[in-house]
Scaffold this motif. Structure first.
Motif, PDB file in Angstrom:
ATOM      1  N   SER A 198      40.776   5.571  51.905  1.00 24.29           N
ATOM      2  CA  SER A 198      39.980   4.253  52.531  1.00 24.29           C
ATOM      3  C   SER A 198      39.457   4.234  53.368  1.00 24.29           C
ATOM      4  O   SER A 198      38.226   3.692  53.604  1.00 24.29           O
ATOM      5  CB  SER A 198      41.438   3.349  52.197  1.00 24.29           C
ATOM      6  OG  SER A 198      41.435   3.051  50.839  1.00 24.29           O
ATOM      7  N   ALA A 199      40.613   4.927  54.635  1.00 26.29           N
ATOM      8  CA  ALA A 199      39.803   4.725  55.890  1.00 26.29           C
ATOM      9  C   ALA A 199      38.731   5.160  56.330  1.00 26.29           C
ATOM     10  O   ALA A 199      37.402   5.023  56.581  1.00 26.29           O
ATOM     11  CB  ALA A 199      40.719   4.743  57.149  1.00 26.29           C
ATOM     12  N   TRP A 200      39.040   6.584  55.761  1.00 24.69           N
ATOM     13  CA  TRP A 200      37.799   7.505  55.998  1.00 24.69           C
ATOM     14  C   TRP A 200      36.267   7.285  54.727  1.00 24.69           C
ATOM     15  O   TRP A 200      35.311   7.408  55.086  1.00 24.69           O
ATOM     16  CB  TRP A 200      38.062   9.106  55.594  1.00 24.69           C
ATOM     17  CG  TRP A 200      37.261   9.974  54.638  1.00 24.69           C
ATOM     18  CD1 TRP A 200      36.495  10.679  56.612  1.00 24.69           C
ATOM     19  CD2 TRP A 200      36.494  10.699  53.463  1.00 24.69           C
ATOM     20  NE1 TRP A 200      35.748  11.371  55.456  1.00 24.69           N
ATOM     21  CE2 TRP A 200      35.924  11.355  54.426  1.00 24.69           C
ATOM     22  CE3 TRP A 200      36.850   9.949  52.714  1.00 24.69           C
ATOM     23  CZ2 TRP A 200      34.374  11.917  52.719  1.00 24.69           C
ATOM     24  CZ3 TRP A 200      36.022  11.184  51.034  1.00 24.69           C
ATOM     25  CH2 TRP A 200      34.514  12.118  51.810  1.00 24.69           C
ATOM     26  N   LEU A 201      36.312   6.569  53.405  1.00 24.14           N
ATOM     27  CA  LEU A 201      36.229   5.790  52.782  1.00 24.14           C
ATOM     28  C   LEU A 201      34.291   5.054  53.511  1.00 24.14           C
ATOM     29  O   LEU A 201      33.503   4.873  52.547  1.00 24.14           O
ATOM     30  CB  LEU A 201      36.434   4.889  51.117  1.00 24.14           C
ATOM     31  CG  LEU A 201      36.901   6.699  50.305  1.00 24.14           C
ATOM     32  CD1 LEU A 201      37.868   5.412  49.129  1.00 24.14           C
ATOM     33  CD2 LEU A 201      35.697   7.386  50.080  1.00 24.14           C
ATOM     34  N   ALA A 202      35.555   4.301  54.565  1.00 31.00           N
ATOM     35  CA  ALA A 202      34.217   3.471  54.560  1.00 31.00           C
ATOM     36  C   ALA A 202      33.321   3.871  56.558  1.00 31.00           C
ATOM     37  O   ALA A 202      33.316   3.509  57.021  1.00 31.00           O
ATOM     38  CB  ALA A 202      35.665   2.365  55.730  1.00 31.00           C
ATOM     39  N   GLY A 203      33.838   4.867  56.131  1.00 31.47           N
ATOM     40  CA  GLY A 203      33.153   6.040  57.783  1.00 31.47           C
ATOM     41  C   GLY A 203      33.404   6.006  58.893  1.00 31.47           C
ATOM     42  O   GLY A 203      34.485   5.037  59.290  1.00 31.47           O
ATOM     43  N   SER A 204      33.843   6.990  59.256  1.00 29.77           N
ATOM     44  CA  SER A 204      34.469   7.378  60.517  1.00 29.77           C
ATOM     45  C   SER A 204      34.329   8.426  61.741  1.00 29.77           C
ATOM     46  O   SER A 204      33.968   9.407  61.367  1.00 29.77           O
ATOM     47  CB  SER A 204      35.867   7.060  60.469  1.00 29.77           C
ATOM     48  OG  SER A 204      36.796   8.210  61.489  1.00 29.77           O
ATOM     49  N   LEU A 205      34.080   7.636  63.320  1.00 35.89           N
ATOM     50  CA  LEU A 205      34.161   8.679  64.085  1.00 35.89           C
ATOM     51  C   LEU A 205      35.033   9.157  64.740  1.00 35.89           C
ATOM     52  O   LEU A 205      35.149   9.682  65.622  1.00 35.89           O
ATOM     53  CB  LEU A 205      32.531   8.282  64.906  1.00 35.89           C
ATOM     54  CG  LEU A 205      31.701   8.450  64.164  1.00 35.89           C
ATOM     55  CD1 LEU A 205      30.235   7.799  65.307  1.00 35.89           C
ATOM     56  CD2 LEU A 205      31.220   9.851  64.128  1.00 35.89           C
ATOM     57  N   PHE A 206      36.277   8.981  64.778  1.00 39.29           N
ATOM     58  CA  PHE A 206      37.285   8.905  65.462  1.00 39.29           C
ATOM     59  C   PHE A 206      37.603  10.437  65.527  1.00 39.29           C
ATOM     60  O   PHE A 206      38.465  10.566  66.367  1.00 39.29           O
ATOM     61  CB  PHE A 206      38.600   7.848  64.858  1.00 39.29           C
ATOM     62  CG  PHE A 206      38.223   6.431  64.470  1.00 39.29           C
ATOM     63  CD1 PHE A 206      37.969   5.821  65.471  1.00 39.29           C
ATOM     64  CD2 PHE A 206      38.581   5.749  63.321  1.00 39.29           C
ATOM     65  CE1 PHE A 206      37.651   4.376  65.480  1.00 39.29           C
ATOM     66  CE2 PHE A 206      38.366   4.631  63.289  1.00 39.29           C
ATOM     67  CZ  PHE A 206      37.821   3.770  64.643  1.00 39.29           C
ATOM     68  N   ILE A 328      32.898   3.273  61.493  1.00 39.18           N
ATOM     69  CA  ILE A 328      31.500   3.363  61.523  1.00 39.18           C
ATOM     70  C   ILE A 328      30.628   2.593  60.841  1.00 39.18           C
ATOM     71  O   ILE A 328      29.450   2.293  60.613  1.00 39.18           O
ATOM     72  CB  ILE A 328      31.213   4.334  62.091  1.00 39.18           C
ATOM     73  CG1 ILE A 328      29.439   4.312  62.372  1.00 39.18           C
ATOM     74  CG2 ILE A 328      31.118   5.792  60.983  1.00 39.18           C
ATOM     75  CD1 ILE A 328      29.319   3.944  63.457  1.00 39.18           C
ATOM     76  N   GLY A 329      30.814   2.819  59.486  1.00 37.79           N
ATOM     77  CA  GLY A 329      30.481   2.134  58.571  1.00 37.79           C
ATOM     78  C   GLY A 329      29.858   0.635  58.757  1.00 37.79           C
ATOM     79  O   GLY A 329      28.743   0.518  57.861  1.00 37.79           O
ATOM     80  N   LEU A 330      31.105   0.246  58.372  1.00 34.84           N
ATOM     81  CA  LEU A 330      30.829  -1.441  58.513  1.00 34.84           C
ATOM     82  C   LEU A 330      30.406  -1.746  60.450  1.00 34.84           C
ATOM     83  O   LEU A 330      29.667  -2.951  60.196  1.00 34.84           O
ATOM     84  CB  LEU A 330      32.057  -1.622  58.862  1.00 34.84           C
ATOM     85  CG  LEU A 330      32.913  -1.745  57.990  1.00 34.84           C
ATOM     86  CD1 LEU A 330      34.562  -2.658  57.579  1.00 34.84           C
ATOM     87  CD2 LEU A 330      32.404  -2.702  56.615  1.00 34.84           C
TER      88      LEU A 330
END
Length: 355
Positions: A198-206, A328-330
């Motif tokens: 779920s976290a990855w589906l929102a987009g992430s640069l972590f 990042i997506g949000l």
């Protein structure tokens, strides 16, 4: 030989000896966006819990050693995020601009066509059923998933015999099915896996790193070169498929090839940072407001705008209190959508005031 001339609409252009021409207002906009990206990157280097900034980066480049904490924050966390974010923003915005020309629809986007969903489903299946698989094959899984959806769309709509609307509608249908599969995977996987997905589906640069940037760069280069070679045809596709065919464009060959390169760009971005929602629509429209363009000039401006938006959004995230961890997506939505609304409002006012 380069000489200054005027285009048919009366605007100044730089015309090369081979007939290629560059509109001066597009060139000025590209330089301005490039400088904006550099300024945002310089600002993003200085944002974070660790007090380290551009001056420390310059000293490090000259050979002066930094303390371990500053060196880690600068070279292991911030710079990889800036580089990967810029490349991913460039790729998604470029893919969106290409798809809008092919479909002749200003709302066309890799997510709307189901391309992002295809890449995400492929990656999720890999992570769920082969969790021990090496992470180096994740970009390949994303590429295969996106290309699978792209080739399916080309086959379903019948190649050159169909228009952009048919591709768009078929993409919506495929995206709906793949979204259902994604929801099933999230609902019925173990809680820790479901949370991570779920976290990855929102987009992430972590998880951005130099190794990730190195894995992303070759695919990025192939996509950019391919679209640069065939990008000239996109100005013709803006006139419609029938008109493109009438003036000699080999639609049967060029449209599938351009489409595949657009899929390549969106798939590699998904594998690197996850889906960047709405960026493929947002960046081309903001770029068009800055400087209206067609063909390859439109692609360059859209790409620079996409990179700038991602860098700005990531800087906003790292400037928030440490207890807040937004994807990042949000953040792109928080930064870009207000700009998009202002742009649309200014366009409306401009049209109302026109004689």
């Amino acid at each position: 030989m380069i000489r200054r001339a005027r285009a048919l609409d009366g605007r100044s252009v730089l015309r090369l000896g081979n007939g290629f021409q560059i509109r001066l207002h597009n060139l000025a906009a590209a330089l301005a966006l490039g400088l904006a990206c550099l300024a945002l990157a310089a600002l993003a280097v200085s944002i974070g819990a660790q007090e380290v900034g551009l001056a420390d980066l310059l000293r490090s480049l000259t050979g002066e050693p930094l303390d371990p904490a500053s060196a880690y924050a600068l070279w292991t966390v911030r710079l990889p995020r800036i580089v990967v974010g810029f490349l991913a923003g460039w790729a998604v915005a470029l893919s969106g601009a290409v798809l809008q020309s092919l479909a002749r629809n200003p709302l066309a986007d890799p997510g709307l066509f189901g391309l992002n969903q295809g890449s995400m489903v492929a990656i999720m299946l890999l992570l769920v059923f082969l969790p021990a698989a090496p992470r180096e094959i994740v970009p390949l899984a994303a590429l295969l998933g996106g290309l699978g959806v792209g080739l399916l769309l080309i086959w379903l709509v019948g190649g050159a015999r169909s228009g952009g609307l048919a591709i768009l509608l078929m993409g919506l249908a495929v995206e709906t099915v793949l979204s259902a599969i994604t929801s099933i995977l999230i609902l019925y996987t173990p809680p820790e896996t479901s949370y991570g997905l779920s976290a990855w589906l929102a987009g992430s640069l972590f998880q951005a790193s130099w190794s990730g940037a190195a894995a992303f760069a070759p695919w990025f280069a192939v996509g950019v070169i391919g679209i640069a070679v065939f990008g000239r045809s996109l100005a013709v596709y803006d006139l419609g498929t029938d008109m493109a065919r009438a003036i000699g464009e080999p639609v049967t060959r060029s449209r599938p090839v351009i489409f595949v390169f657009a899929v390549l760009m969106s798939s590699t971005a998904v594998s690197a940072v996850g889906p960047l929602t709405f960026l493929g629509v947002l960046a081309p429209h903001l770029a068009a407001f800055v400087s209206p363009a067609t063909g390859r000039a439109r692609l360059v401006l859209s790409s620079l705008m996409g990179g700038a938006l991602v860098i700005a959004a990531d800087g906003l995230l790292r400037g928030l209190p440490s207890t807040m961890a937004l994807p990042i997506g949000l953040a792109i939505t928080l930064v870009g959508v207000p700009l998009f609304m202002i742009t649309l409002r200014l366009r409306t006012l401009r049209r109302l005031q026109a004689p």
